[in-house]
Scaffold this motif. Sequence first.
Motif, PDB file in Angstrom:
ATOM      1  N   SER A  10       0.812  -1.212   0.000  1.00 27.99           N
ATOM      2  CA  SER A  10       0.000   0.000   0.000  1.00 27.99           C
ATOM      3  C   SER A  10       0.853   1.273   0.000  1.00 27.99           C
ATOM      4  N   ARG A  11       2.124   1.163   0.389  1.00 27.24           N
ATOM      5  CA  ARG A  11       2.994   2.348   0.445  1.00 27.24           C
ATOM      6  C   ARG A  11       3.942   2.415  -0.747  1.00 27.24           C
ATOM      7  N   ARG A  12       4.018   1.343  -1.552  1.00 25.35           N
ATOM      8  CA  ARG A  12       4.913   1.340  -2.713  1.00 25.35           C
ATOM      9  C   ARG A  12       4.314   2.121  -3.858  1.00 25.35           C
ATOM     10  N   ARG A  13       5.180   2.728  -4.641  1.00 21.97           N
ATOM     11  CA  ARG A  13       4.749   3.479  -5.810  1.00 21.97           C
ATOM     12  C   ARG A  13       5.536   2.970  -7.016  1.00 21.97           C
ATOM     13  N   SER A  14       4.878   2.788  -8.139  1.00 18.91           N
ATOM     14  CA  SER A  14       5.554   2.336  -9.346  1.00 18.91           C
ATOM     15  C   SER A  14       6.362   3.458  -9.958  1.00 18.91           C
ATOM     16  N   VAL A  15       7.473   3.078 -10.555  1.00 17.40           N
ATOM     17  CA  VAL A  15       8.269   4.038 -11.301  1.00 17.40           C
ATOM     18  C   VAL A  15       7.607   4.195 -12.671  1.00 17.40           C
ATOM     19  N   VAL A  16       7.383   5.426 -13.076  1.00 17.04           N
ATOM     20  CA  VAL A  16       6.765   5.712 -14.366  1.00 17.04           C
ATOM     21  C   VAL A  16       7.838   6.247 -15.305  1.00 17.04           C
ATOM     22  N   ASN A  17       7.874   5.699 -16.514  1.00 16.17           N
ATOM     23  CA  ASN A  17       8.774   6.202 -17.551  1.00 16.17           C
ATOM     24  C   ASN A  17       8.018   7.282 -18.312  1.00 16.17           C
ATOM     25  N   VAL A  18       8.467   8.515 -18.157  1.00 16.41           N
ATOM     26  CA  VAL A  18       7.752   9.668 -18.691  1.00 16.41           C
ATOM     27  C   VAL A  18       8.523  10.273 -19.859  1.00 16.41           C
ATOM     28  N   HIS A 107       7.983  10.505 -36.530  1.00 18.29           N
ATOM     29  CA  HIS A 107       8.926   9.389 -36.409  1.00 18.29           C
ATOM     30  C   HIS A 107       9.876   9.596 -35.231  1.00 18.29           C
ATOM     31  N   ASP A 108      10.372  10.824 -35.064  1.00 17.91           N
ATOM     32  CA  ASP A 108      11.273  11.126 -33.938  1.00 17.91           C
ATOM     33  C   ASP A 108      10.569  10.918 -32.603  1.00 17.91           C
ATOM     34  N   LEU A 109       9.346  11.432 -32.495  1.00 21.59           N
ATOM     35  CA  LEU A 109       8.602  11.320 -31.241  1.00 21.59           C
ATOM     36  C   LEU A 109       8.209   9.870 -30.964  1.00 21.59           C
ATOM     37  N   ASP A 110       7.827   9.147 -31.997  1.00 23.18           N
ATOM     38  CA  ASP A 110       7.484   7.733 -31.847  1.00 23.18           C
ATOM     39  C   ASP A 110       8.683   6.952 -31.322  1.00 23.18           C
ATOM     40  N   GLU A 111       9.840   7.220 -31.849  1.00 22.72           N
ATOM     41  CA  GLU A 111      11.069   6.555 -31.389  1.00 22.72           C
ATOM     42  C   GLU A 111      11.377   6.930 -29.939  1.00 22.72           C
ATOM     43  N   ALA A 112      11.216   8.195 -29.600  1.00 25.93           N
ATOM     44  CA  ALA A 112      11.476   8.667 -28.235  1.00 25.93           C
ATOM     45  C   ALA A 112      10.499   8.058 -27.237  1.00 25.93           C
ATOM     46  N   ALA A 113       9.307   7.699 -27.690  1.00 26.05           N
ATOM     47  CA  ALA A 113       8.265   7.175 -26.801  1.00 26.05           C
ATOM     48  C   ALA A 113       8.415   5.692 -26.481  1.00 26.05           C
ATOM     49  N   LYS A 114       9.371   5.012 -27.105  1.00 25.11           N
ATOM     50  CA  LYS A 114       9.577   3.588 -26.815  1.00 25.11           C
ATOM     51  C   LYS A 114       9.833   3.416 -25.325  1.00 25.11           C
ATOM     52  N   ASP A 115       9.197   2.426 -24.744  1.00 26.53           N
ATOM     53  CA  ASP A 115       9.356   2.083 -23.328  1.00 26.53           C
ATOM     54  C   ASP A 115       8.802   3.131 -22.371  1.00 26.53           C
ATOM     55  N   CYS A 116       8.015   4.078 -22.856  1.00 24.76           N
ATOM     56  CA  CYS A 116       7.430   5.088 -21.963  1.00 24.76           C
ATOM     57  C   CYS A 116       6.002   4.687 -21.583  1.00 24.76           C
ATOM     58  N   ASP A 117       5.621   5.084 -20.377  1.00 24.46           N
ATOM     59  CA  ASP A 117       4.283   4.803 -19.872  1.00 24.46           C
ATOM     60  C   ASP A 117       3.360   6.006 -20.015  1.00 24.46           C
ATOM     61  N   LEU A 118       3.964   7.177 -20.075  1.00 28.29           N
ATOM     62  CA  LEU A 118       3.216   8.427 -20.072  1.00 28.29           C
ATOM     63  C   LEU A 118       3.954   9.451 -20.920  1.00 28.29           C
ATOM     64  N   MET A 119       3.194  10.223 -21.688  1.00 29.38           N
ATOM     65  CA  MET A 119       3.764  11.335 -22.453  1.00 29.38           C
ATOM     66  C   MET A 119       3.062  12.609 -22.007  1.00 29.38           C
ATOM     67  N   ILE A 120       3.861  13.646 -21.766  1.00 30.92           N
ATOM     68  CA  ILE A 120       3.339  14.971 -21.430  1.00 30.92           C
ATOM     69  C   ILE A 120       3.850  15.916 -22.512  1.00 30.92           C
ATOM     70  N   SER A 121       2.921  16.614 -23.162  1.00 26.65           N
ATOM     71  CA  SER A 121       3.334  17.439 -24.297  1.00 26.65           C
ATOM     72  C   SER A 121       2.818  18.867 -24.188  1.00 26.65           C
ATOM     73  N   GLY A 122       3.506  19.742 -24.912  1.00 35.55           N
ATOM     74  CA  GLY A 122       3.110  21.143 -25.008  1.00 35.55           C
ATOM     75  C   GLY A 122       2.142  21.361 -26.154  1.00 35.55           C
ATOM     76  N   SER A 123       1.717  22.601 -26.312  1.00 35.83           N
ATOM     77  CA  SER A 123       0.675  22.916 -27.292  1.00 35.83           C
ATOM     78  C   SER A 123       1.137  22.837 -28.743  1.00 35.83           C
ATOM     79  N   LEU A 124       2.440  22.841 -29.007  1.00 38.18           N
ATOM     80  CA  LEU A 124       2.923  22.723 -30.380  1.00 38.18           C
ATOM     81  C   LEU A 124       3.304  21.285 -30.737  1.00 38.18           C
ATOM     82  N   SER A 125       2.921  20.351 -29.915  1.00 38.96           N
ATOM     83  CA  SER A 125       3.229  18.937 -30.137  1.00 38.96           C
ATOM     84  C   SER A 125       2.144  18.299 -30.997  1.00 38.96           C
ATOM     85  N   PHE A 126       2.163  18.604 -32.269  1.00 46.39           N
ATOM     86  CA  PHE A 126       1.093  18.165 -33.168  1.00 46.39           C
ATOM     87  C   PHE A 126       1.039  16.654 -33.357  1.00 46.39           C
ATOM     88  N   CYS A 127       2.123  15.951 -33.118  1.00 44.46           N
ATOM     89  CA  CYS A 127       2.159  14.502 -33.337  1.00 44.46           C
ATOM     90  C   CYS A 127       1.920  13.693 -32.071  1.00 44.46           C
TER      91      CYS A 127
END
Length: 170
Positions: A10-18, A107-127
Amino acid sequence: RVLRRSEPRSRRRSVVNVLIHSIGSFGDVQPFLVLSKALIATGHRVRFATLSSHRKQIEDAGIEFRAITPDVPLDDDEVYRRVFDPKTGVEALLKEILFPAVRQTFHDLDEAAKDCDLMISGSLSFCADLVHRKRGIKWISTALQPAALPSASQFPVTSEMPWLRHVTSH
């Protein structure tokens, strides 16, 4: 802090790949840099995907860096003048820099997202939405500029963007 396996479940927290994705000037990247440091301080892993012009500040903060197209030289006076022109800057940014690079940015963003659990993006992140859907990862889209937040009662002033007049016409 990340809790150890020896502590109660109940006190453990998972590591998130962001994955943090922001395109723009220092003012567009800085809030995400602060967020990245806070995420790392709480035990999460962060990968920051942005323009190569920001590589040094990201890596100096101890954050994994991934370069994303377009490669905009922010120290180029001509680029700066065109993009920050009060009347034509937004149009130049979109039509000359961001839209022509959308396919490679994806393609760049897709490659960067490998192994990630969560993506946080800004307003110019059209992809970001496309990568989120393709990879099935959670996505948080942010808007740090007041003009990016739609209002039912007050339409943004577009006097400095004459190419948007058709949108505001009744």
